[in-house]
Design an enzyme around this catalytic site. Structure first.
Site, short mmCIF file in Angstrom:
data_model
loop_
_atom_site.label_atom_id
_atom_site.label_comp_id
_atom_site.label_asym_id
_atom_site.label_seq_id
_atom_site.Cartn_x
_atom_site.Cartn_y
_atom_site.Cartn_z
N ARG A 1 0.86 -1.19 0.00
CA ARG A 1 0.00 0.00 0.00
C ARG A 1 0.90 1.24 0.00
NH1 ARG A 1 -4.28 -0.36 4.56
NH2 ARG A 1 -5.18 -1.96 3.24
N ARG B 1 -2.81 6.20 9.74
CA ARG B 1 -2.75 5.77 8.33
C ARG B 1 -2.79 6.98 7.39
NH1 ARG B 1 -4.60 0.43 7.80
NH2 ARG B 1 -3.96 -0.77 9.60
N LYS C 1 -4.90 0.40 14.52
CA LYS C 1 -4.83 1.39 13.44
C LYS C 1 -5.58 2.67 13.83
CE LYS C 1 -6.96 -1.49 10.55
NZ LYS C 1 -7.82 -2.10 9.52
N LYS D 1 -7.19 6.48 12.05
CA LYS D 1 -7.51 7.07 10.74
C LYS D 1 -8.00 8.51 10.89
CE LYS D 1 -8.38 2.65 8.62
NZ LYS D 1 -9.29 1.78 7.86
N CYS E 1 -15.12 -3.43 -1.81
CA CYS E 1 -13.76 -3.66 -1.34
C CYS E 1 -13.10 -4.72 -2.21
CB CYS E 1 -13.77 -4.12 0.11
SG CYS E 1 -14.32 -5.83 0.28
N CYS F 1 -7.66 -10.89 -0.47
CA CYS F 1 -7.88 -10.59 0.95
C CYS F 1 -8.09 -11.88 1.75
CB CYS F 1 -9.09 -9.68 1.13
SG CYS F 1 -9.34 -9.34 2.88
N CYS G 1 -16.56 -8.97 3.93
CA CYS G 1 -16.67 -9.35 5.35
C CYS G 1 -17.04 -8.11 6.15
CB CYS G 1 -15.36 -9.98 5.83
SG CYS G 1 -14.10 -8.79 6.31
N CYS H 1 -14.34 -2.40 4.76
CA CYS H 1 -13.34 -1.59 4.05
C CYS H 1 -13.95 -0.64 3.01
CB CYS H 1 -12.30 -2.49 3.40
SG CYS H 1 -11.39 -3.44 4.62
FE1 SRM Z 1 -9.41 -2.43 5.19
C1 SRM Z 1 -8.11 -5.11 6.73
C2 SRM Z 1 -8.30 -3.59 2.26
C3 SRM Z 1 -10.05 0.58 3.84
C4 SRM Z 1 -11.39 -1.68 7.89
N1 SRM Z 1 -8.34 -4.06 4.66
C5 SRM Z 1 -7.86 -5.03 5.50
C6 SRM Z 1 -6.92 -5.98 4.73
C7 SRM Z 1 -5.53 -5.47 4.86
C8 SRM Z 1 -7.04 -7.47 5.09
C9 SRM Z 1 -6.12 -8.01 6.13
O1 SRM Z 1 -6.01 -7.45 7.24
O2 SRM Z 1 -5.53 -9.07 5.86
C10 SRM Z 1 -7.48 -5.78 3.29
C11 SRM Z 1 -6.51 -6.06 2.16
C12 SRM Z 1 -7.25 -6.55 0.93
C13 SRM Z 1 -6.42 -6.61 -0.28
O3 SRM Z 1 -6.23 -7.72 -0.82
O4 SRM Z 1 -5.99 -5.58 -0.78
C14 SRM Z 1 -8.05 -4.39 3.39
N2 SRM Z 1 -9.10 -1.64 3.42
C15 SRM Z 1 -8.73 -2.30 2.31
C16 SRM Z 1 -8.86 -1.43 1.08
C17 SRM Z 1 -7.79 -1.70 0.02
C18 SRM Z 1 -10.27 -1.63 0.50
C19 SRM Z 1 -10.50 -1.12 -0.90
O5 SRM Z 1 -11.04 -1.90 -1.67
O6 SRM Z 1 -10.18 0.03 -1.20
C20 SRM Z 1 -8.80 -0.04 1.73
C21 SRM Z 1 -7.40 0.49 1.86
C22 SRM Z 1 -7.39 1.82 2.53
C23 SRM Z 1 -6.06 2.50 2.56
O7 SRM Z 1 -5.59 2.92 1.52
O8 SRM Z 1 -5.52 2.65 3.67
C24 SRM Z 1 -9.35 -0.36 3.11
N3 SRM Z 1 -10.45 -0.80 5.81
C25 SRM Z 1 -10.69 0.29 5.04
C26 SRM Z 1 -11.73 1.08 5.62
C27 SRM Z 1 -12.34 2.37 5.03
C28 SRM Z 1 -11.66 3.60 5.53
O9 SRM Z 1 -10.60 3.54 6.16
O10 SRM Z 1 -12.23 4.66 5.30
C29 SRM Z 1 -12.14 0.43 6.78
C30 SRM Z 1 -13.31 0.84 7.69
C31 SRM Z 1 -13.00 2.00 8.56
C32 SRM Z 1 -12.39 1.55 9.84
O11 SRM Z 1 -11.17 1.41 9.87
O12 SRM Z 1 -13.12 1.29 10.80
C33 SRM Z 1 -11.31 -0.75 6.89
N4 SRM Z 1 -9.66 -3.24 7.07
C34 SRM Z 1 -10.57 -2.81 8.00
C35 SRM Z 1 -10.57 -3.72 9.11
C36 SRM Z 1 -11.46 -3.61 10.37
C37 SRM Z 1 -10.81 -2.85 11.45
C38 SRM Z 1 -11.61 -2.88 12.72
O13 SRM Z 1 -11.86 -1.84 13.28
O14 SRM Z 1 -11.98 -3.96 13.16
C39 SRM Z 1 -9.62 -4.73 8.80
C40 SRM Z 1 -9.23 -5.93 9.66
C41 SRM Z 1 -8.33 -5.58 10.79
O15 SRM Z 1 -7.79 -4.48 10.92
O16 SRM Z 1 -8.16 -6.47 11.62
C42 SRM Z 1 -9.09 -4.40 7.51
FE1 SF4 Z 2 -11.06 -7.91 3.01
FE2 SF4 Z 2 -13.17 -7.67 4.56
FE3 SF4 Z 2 -11.72 -5.53 3.98
FE4 SF4 Z 2 -13.20 -6.59 2.12
S1 SF4 Z 2 -13.95 -5.70 4.01
S2 SF4 Z 2 -11.03 -5.99 1.87
S3 SF4 Z 2 -13.11 -8.74 2.59
S4 SF4 Z 2 -11.03 -7.24 5.16
#
Ligand code: SRM
Ligand code: SF4
Length: 574
Positions: A74, A143, A208, A210, A429, A435, A474, A478
């Site tokens: 990233r 982030r 994390k 944000k 996402c 993922c 899930c 995201c």
């Molecule tokens: Fe996310 C984890 C992709 C924005 C909440 N997110 C992941 C991971 C890294 C999976 C992992 O932990 O193994 C995913 C990688 C997938 C892949 O193959 O690329 C992933 N998240 C993404 C992206 C690429 C989605 C997209 O399609 O654009 C976004 C990258 C953002 C960036 O550039 O930094 C992305 N993730 C978000 C957002 C939206 C936002 O930030 O506005 C959220 C919800 C907001 C929040 O944080 O509450 C988000 N991602 C999560 C979570 C849940 C965190 C939690 O509070 O429980 C995880 C899982 C974790 O952290 O354990 C996660």
């Molecule tokens: Fe992966 Fe769940 Fe985030 Fe989608 S929402 S990228 S399935 S961790």
């Protein structure tokens, strides 16, 4: 009472010597495509995740082969702004090291998928040569800081972007580990007394963190889903300061009601000069008071709920040189992007393109990536990534516009936003195959589901009615599905929980309407509601508001209510 045990990641961080761990040794080990479990956790702070191709899992297991390991990288892009030169380099690396695609994320960052271990160090080094980096793109730190992507439209946007970049720089980890591991930086021994991380300390944050900045009336960065947000307040055309919002977040776990998405609380107002100070102090509050024992309860939103927004405000004020002022009035209209060309006061133009799923790639019928490369070769302005996974070709000088328009037509980009309003307001996402946490498809499936739903909308004359719709594989959320008017969240392979009633400007959480619905039955499930909306909505009424007024779902007033007042029929067996 016995002290609760710290989460495993806490000891990994403590032992890591400021994020070094054994990453260098792991990268040198050619016997496997993977890294040790502890180093996988540390790698996140450096901006990379170990993954494997889930499409290939079964076959590789059958042939007793190691999983098809590779890495996601990233790239941080504070405020989402990248130069044409940077775009060209990212494009080159996508072919040379990754899977031939560039992913524009929901936080205005770039992602590469499919980098094999032996190319990881070189890719990260080359990213840094472009004046971009990957440190703190992931991990228990602040982030990528987001900001509305169109700063040239007014002086206020430019100031907001500068504030986002300042916060980002101020909260970037200071450890030299990143330079040592990826950039062959000289190893400098530090003494026990030296302060390596003045803000984070040795164990960084519990989880994390944000931050985002928005300029109303556009909430296209979804401030209510962020840990900390600044809402620009403009009076008489001048930026006078920012409202401060705390405690937003999306992540939750199916079947665990102690986890829930939460909408941020707006707690006060700060001057432009206070922005970096406020960000630092809030981060320190979370560092010291966030839960380090349970990673499912360690996001800042739970600290805010457990202690109360008033306590957070009092704590913050006690740390600031000048306390926050009372919240000022503001109004958001929507959280989507504005597509097509706009011109600014300086005569420059900006074109927002629709990029399905944020995935920039070439297909035989749509050479989007090639077209963007050709534009980058001549474009003297910049590229802006939106938080809705779209792209702005920004700051096009009047004398360049005709040339760029020719390229847009040649590569099929000119019509990118000639889509239904539903599609233009849709987000998915990544999910499968990269993922590791996804339970169902999202990016690869949503376009087909939209085609089905478009038929229903067209039938009811709603092609041009914007409804926000978001799908994730899930409940981590995201693509921020719990604040969209229609949300689909992966429950099992091919099955989704369906949520309704989110706010059109991202200001209200949705509610579960039906659990575990097979993808093939979603159109049938939603069609009667869409028909009812077409027939009985009030003038200007948004779909999410309508679903609540008509009783399809109860309104979710705050995060803690997310699992309350769900209709019993929502759980009926499928
Ligand atoms: Fe996310 C984890 C992709 C924005 C909440 N997110 C992941 C991971 C890294 C999976 C992992 O932990 O193994 C995913 C990688 C997938 C892949 O193959 O690329 C992933 N998240 C993404 C992206 C690429 C989605 C997209 O399609 O654009 C976004 C990258 C953002 C960036 O550039 O930094 C992305 N993730 C978000 C957002 C939206 C936002 O930030 O506005 C959220 C919800 C907001 C929040 O944080 O509450 C988000 N991602 C999560 C979570 C849940 C965190 C939690 O509070 O429980 C995880 C899982 C974790 O952290 O354990 C996660
Ligand atoms: Fe992966 Fe769940 Fe985030 Fe989608 S929402 S990228 S399935 S961790």
């Amino acid at each position: 009472m016995s002290e609760k045990k710290l989460a495993v990641n806490e000891s990994i961080k403590t032992r890591s010597n400021y994020l070094r761990g054994t990453i260098t040794e792991g990268l040198a080990d050619q016997s496997t495509g993977s890294m040790s479990e502890d180093d996988q956790q540390l790698l996140k702070f450096h901006g990379t995740y170990q993954q494997d191709d889930r499409d290939l899992r079964a076959n590789r297991r059958k042939h007793r082969l190691e999983k098809a390991y590779s890495f996601m990288i990233r790239i941080r892009v504070p405020g989402g702004v990248s130069t044409s030169e940077q775009w060209l380099e990212v494009d080159r690396m996508a072919t040379q090291f990754a899977n031939g695609t560039i992913k524009l994320t929901t936080r205005q960052a770039f992602q590469f998928h499919g980098i094999i271990k032996s190319n990881l160090k070189r890719t990260i080094a080359e990213i840094n040569q472009t004046a971009l980096d990957t440190i703190a793109a992931c991990g228990d730190v602040n982030r990528n800081v987001m900001c509305n992507p169109n700063p040239y439209l007014s002086e206020v946007h430019a100031l907001a972007l500068k504030a986002a970049q300042d916060i980002s720089a101020h909260l970037t980890p200071q450890t030299r580990a990143y330079h040592e591991i990826w950039l062959d930086g000289e190893k400098i021994e530090t003494t026990e007394q030296e302060i390596v991380e003045p803000i984070y300390g040795k164990t960084y944050l519990p989880r994390k963190f944000k931050i985002t900045i928005a300029v109303p009336p556009s909430n296209d960065v979804d401030i209510y889903a962020n840990c900390l947000s600044f809402i620009a307040i403009v009076e008489n055309g001048k930026l006078v300061g920012y409202n401060v919002a705390v405690g937003g977040g999306m992540g939750s776990t199916h079947g665990n009601d102690a986890t829930y998405p939460r909408i941020a609380d707006v707690i006060g107002f700060c001057t432009p000069e206070q922005v970096v100070e406020v960000a630092e102090k809030i981060v320190i509050i979370q560092r010291d008071f966030g839960d380090r024992t349970d990673r499912k309860h360690s996001r800042f939103k739970y600290t805010v709920d457990d202690r109360g927004a008033d306590w957070i405000l009092a704590q913050l004020n006690s740390m600031l040189e000048n306390p926050l002022g009372p919240v000022r009035e503001f109004h958001f209209e929507d959280n989507g992007d504005r597509f097509g060309w706009v011109e600014d006061a300086n005569g420059n133009s900006h074109l927002t393109l629709y990029i399905s799923g944020g995935r920039v790639l070439d297909t035989p019928s749509y050479p989007m990536r090639t077209g963007l490369r050709e534009i980058a070769k001549i474009h003297q302005g910049d590229f802006r990534l939106t938080a809705n996974q779209n792209l702005v070709i920004a700051n096009v000088a009047p004398q360049q516009r005709a040339e760029i328009e020719k390229l847009l037509v040649k590569y099929g980009l000119a019509d990118s936003h000639q889509q239904s309003a539903l599609r233009l307001n849709a987000l998915a996402c990544v999910a499968l195959p990269t993922c590791g946490l996804s339970l169902a498809e999202a990016e690869r499936y949503l376009p087909d589901l939209l085609t089905e739903l478009e038929e229903t909308l067209e039938h009811h004359g709603l092609r041009h009615d914007a409804i926000t719709i978001r799908m994730t594989g899930c409940p981590n959320g995201c693509a921020r599905p719990f604040i969209s008017e229609i949300g689909f969240v992966g429950r099992n392979p091919g099955r989704y929980n369906v949520y309704l009633g989110g706010g059109f400007a991202g200001q209200r959480l949705s509610k579960l309407y039906k659990e575990n619905v097979p993808g093939g039955e979603i159109k049938e499930l939603l069609s009667p509601i869409i028909a009812d909306y077409a027939k009985t909505r009030n003038e200007g009424e948004r779909f999410g508001d309508f679903c609540i007024r008509q009783g399809y779902v109860a309104a979710t007033v705050q995060g803690r209510d997310f699992h309350l007042n769900i209709r019993p029929e929502a759980f009926a067996a499928n």
